[in-house]
Motif scaffolding. Structure first.
Motif, PDB file in Angstrom:
ATOM      1  N   ASN A 204       0.862  -1.179   0.000  1.00  0.00           N
ATOM      2  CA  ASN A 204       0.000   0.000   0.000  1.00  0.00           C
ATOM      3  C   ASN A 204       0.897   1.226   0.000  1.00  0.00           C
ATOM      4  N   ASN A 206       0.615   4.215  -0.638  1.00  0.00           N
ATOM      5  CA  ASN A 206       0.138   5.492  -0.097  1.00  0.00           C
ATOM      6  C   ASN A 206       0.403   5.643   1.396  1.00  0.00           C
ATOM      7  N   SER A 240      -1.853   1.125  -4.904  1.00  0.00           N
ATOM      8  CA  SER A 240      -2.495   2.209  -4.158  1.00  0.00           C
ATOM      9  C   SER A 240      -3.755   1.714  -3.479  1.00  0.00           C
ATOM     10  N   PRO A 242      -7.319   2.894  -2.186  1.00  0.00           N
ATOM     11  CA  PRO A 242      -8.147   4.079  -2.394  1.00  0.00           C
ATOM     12  C   PRO A 242      -8.390   4.892  -1.113  1.00  0.00           C
ATOM     13  N   ASP A 244      -6.387   5.891   1.003  1.00  0.00           N
ATOM     14  CA  ASP A 244      -5.287   6.819   1.306  1.00  0.00           C
ATOM     15  C   ASP A 244      -4.821   7.634   0.105  1.00  0.00           C
ATOM     16  N   LEU A 245      -5.516   7.549  -1.032  1.00  0.00           N
ATOM     17  CA  LEU A 245      -5.010   8.279  -2.195  1.00  0.00           C
ATOM     18  C   LEU A 245      -5.472   9.735  -2.118  1.00  0.00           C
ATOM     19  N   SER A 246      -4.526  10.648  -1.908  1.00  0.00           N
ATOM     20  CA  SER A 246      -4.885  12.034  -1.590  1.00  0.00           C
ATOM     21  C   SER A 246      -4.894  12.941  -2.820  1.00  0.00           C
ATOM     22  N   LEU A 249      -1.436  13.851  -3.862  1.00  0.00           N
ATOM     23  CA  LEU A 249      -0.764  12.877  -4.732  1.00  0.00           C
ATOM     24  C   LEU A 249      -1.211  13.062  -6.192  1.00  0.00           C
ATOM     25  N   ILE A 250      -2.514  13.243  -6.377  1.00  0.00           N
ATOM     26  CA  ILE A 250      -3.037  13.414  -7.752  1.00  0.00           C
ATOM     27  C   ILE A 250      -2.409  14.660  -8.380  1.00  0.00           C
ATOM     28  N   ILE A 263      -2.804   4.444 -13.320  1.00  0.00           N
ATOM     29  CA  ILE A 263      -2.942   4.255 -11.872  1.00  0.00           C
ATOM     30  C   ILE A 263      -3.718   2.973 -11.609  1.00  0.00           C
ATOM     31  N   LEU A 265      -5.780   1.059  -9.186  1.00  0.00           N
ATOM     32  CA  LEU A 265      -6.563   1.446  -8.010  1.00  0.00           C
ATOM     33  C   LEU A 265      -7.598   0.352  -7.695  1.00  0.00           C
ATOM     34  N   ILE A 290     -12.676   9.832  -6.219  1.00  0.00           N
ATOM     35  CA  ILE A 290     -11.232   9.820  -6.540  1.00  0.00           C
ATOM     36  C   ILE A 290     -11.046   9.647  -8.047  1.00  0.00           C
TER      37      ILE A 290
END
Ligand code: 5AD
Ligand code: SF4
Length: 442
Positions: A204, A206, A240, A242, A244-246, A249-250, A263, A265, A290
């Motif tokens: 993970n 992230n 990744s 989802p 924790d995907l901020s 980051l994007i 990505i 996901l 997201i």
């Protein structure tokens, strides 16, 4: 002196592929050479996977088949390591049922594989090395890279998430992040060595840095730092989570020079009740949010995912939520799996879905995703890409886009294209589901 050979059989994920490169490093350091021929090998290693029952059954069958080899060559050394052997019951079973196996070791003992081999060579005692907790990260394990144009880089080990279906947290231990500067240094070296593709690995990614307790060392900051390394390469990462995907980051991916716009996901299910039962800690609304943010900030992004069908108690309507999600999101790749009960995990004691229902659901889902991927191919037409020349077969160069799609380019001899280098290409046509293009100078 006689040349000594080794063969490594790797099962499962990229993490294992990379760990086999470390096993190969320890063997090469002892003078062994790689071979694909079982009968030539002096050491055979099984680097195992435990994620689904099918993997374990296949591995046990392949270990069983070494009985004949050992009979023909009594000095043959057979070692079994990885996620399967980290489960004590499996390690005991392998020792008891397969007397031809010389060394059994778990994931936490991997860095000492070379020493165990030396010990076995000197005393010829069958041994099991199975520590039940993780050790500090060892940076001194030699590595023999075998993955062609792509170099793998671990950024962290273990997982703290305990999704209820998953064996990984039990066999890989808690999250441990590598030192920030060690990672930067490794990637700088790989870029200097000319690797066109570098993939950061973690269960993970992230949550990289959570255990380092320093706001300077997070996954977005790591990516931003690595992106500054000059060179012609693509930086990829997996996997990744989802939850924790901020947005930070994007934004970093969107404005980066080297970070892949593909990505991975994993959604696992399109239904909120099932996601909660899986302990995924996001809702499908949050997941779609997201996806929308990624697509609005990175218009040329590609999305891939993992899905489990037939999770315990999943109804037809709940499966259809997953099916409809795949239809709506139109992923560029779907890795779908039938739920497989893993001993010791919470989901294994829940009410199971019959096997024929799981088969039916996965077939329907794969049929849908295949047809979407085929339709998505037209989206590549008339676009330019900076792509890797992966192979040259006769007069055709096969380029790999960072989303995994390939584009064929007919060579007329004047292009001077070399494998392992990046070039700008333009995609012109789609024939029999194969994309064709040409090299351009941007
Ligand atoms: N059964 C089926 N699939 C599983 N995965 C993990 N555990 C299981 C299981 N018990 C899948 C998940 C994960 C991928 C690597 O493997 O989709 O993302
Ligand atoms: Fe398994 Fe979930 Fe950890 Fe991924 S995040 S390794 S699925 S427990």
């Amino acid at each position: 002196m006689k040349t000594l050979y080794y063969k490594i059989n790797t099962y499962g994920c990229q993490m294992n592929v990379h760990e086999s490169e470390k096993i190969a490093g320890m063997l090469e350091a002892r003078g062994y050479h790689a071979t694909e021929d079982d009968t030539l090998a002096d050491v055979i290693v099984f680097n195992t996977c435990a994620i689904r029952d099918g993997a374990e059954t296949k591995i046990l069958g392949n270990i069983g088949a070494t009985k004949k080899l050992k009979k023909a060559k009594p000095d043959l050394i057979i070692a079994v390591c990885g996620c399967m052997t980290q489960q004590k019951s499996r390690a005991d079973e392998i020792r008891a049922k397969y007397p031809q196996v010389s060394i059994v070791l778990g994931t936490h003992n991997l860095a000492d594989f070379g020493k165990y081999l030396d010990t076995y060579i000197s005393d010829r005692h069958r041994s099991t090395y199975l520590e039940d907790t993780e050790r500090p990260i060892n940076e001194d394990v030699p590595m023999y890279r075998t993955s062609g144009h792509n170099a793998w880089v671990n950024i962290m080990y273990g997982c703290n998430n305990f999704c209820t279906y998953c064996i990984v947290p039990y066999v890989r231990g808690r999250e441990r992040s590598r030192n920030f500067d060690d990672i930067v240094h490794e990637v700088e070296t790989l870029v200097a060595d000319g690797y066109p593709s570098i993939t950061l690995l973690g269960q993970n990614v992230n949550s990289y840095g959570n255990d380092l307790h320093d706001a300077r060392f997070t996954f977005p900051k790591l990516l931003a730092r690595l992106d500054q390394i000059p060179g012609d390469y693509v930086l990829k990462f997996m996997t990744s989570h989802p939850k924790d995907l901020s947005s930070e980051l994007i934004d970093i991916i969107a404005s980066s020079k080297h970070i892949s716009h593909t990505i991975h996901l994993p959604v696992q299910s399109g239904n909120n009740r099932i996601l909660a039962l899986m302990n995924r800690r996001y809702t499908i609304e949050k997941y779609k949010g997201i996806v929308n943010e990624i697509r609005s900030k990175i218009p040329d992004s590609h999305l891939t995912c993992d899905i489990i069908v037939g999770f315990p108690t999943e109804t037809e309507e709940e499966f259809m939520d997953t099916y409809n999600l795949v239809r709506d999101i139109r992923y560029d790749g779907v890795f779908a799996f039938m739920y497989s009960p893993r001993r010791g995990t919470p989901a294994s004691t829940m009410e199971q879905v019959p096997s024929e229902v799981k088969h039916d659901r996965i077939n329907r889902l794969l049929k849908l995703s295949k047809s979407i991927i085929k339709e998505n191919s037209t989206n590549f037409l008339d676009h330019d890409y900076h792509a890797l020349c992966d192979k040259i077969v006769d007069d055709t160069a096969i380029f790999l886009l960072d989303c995994g799609k390939t584009v064929n380019v007919k060579l007329d001899g004047s292009e001077n294209i070399r494998c392992g280098k990046m070039y700008d290409i333009h995609v012109d046509s789609l024939k029999n589901n194969i994309l064709w293009g040409r090299k351009i100078n941007l």
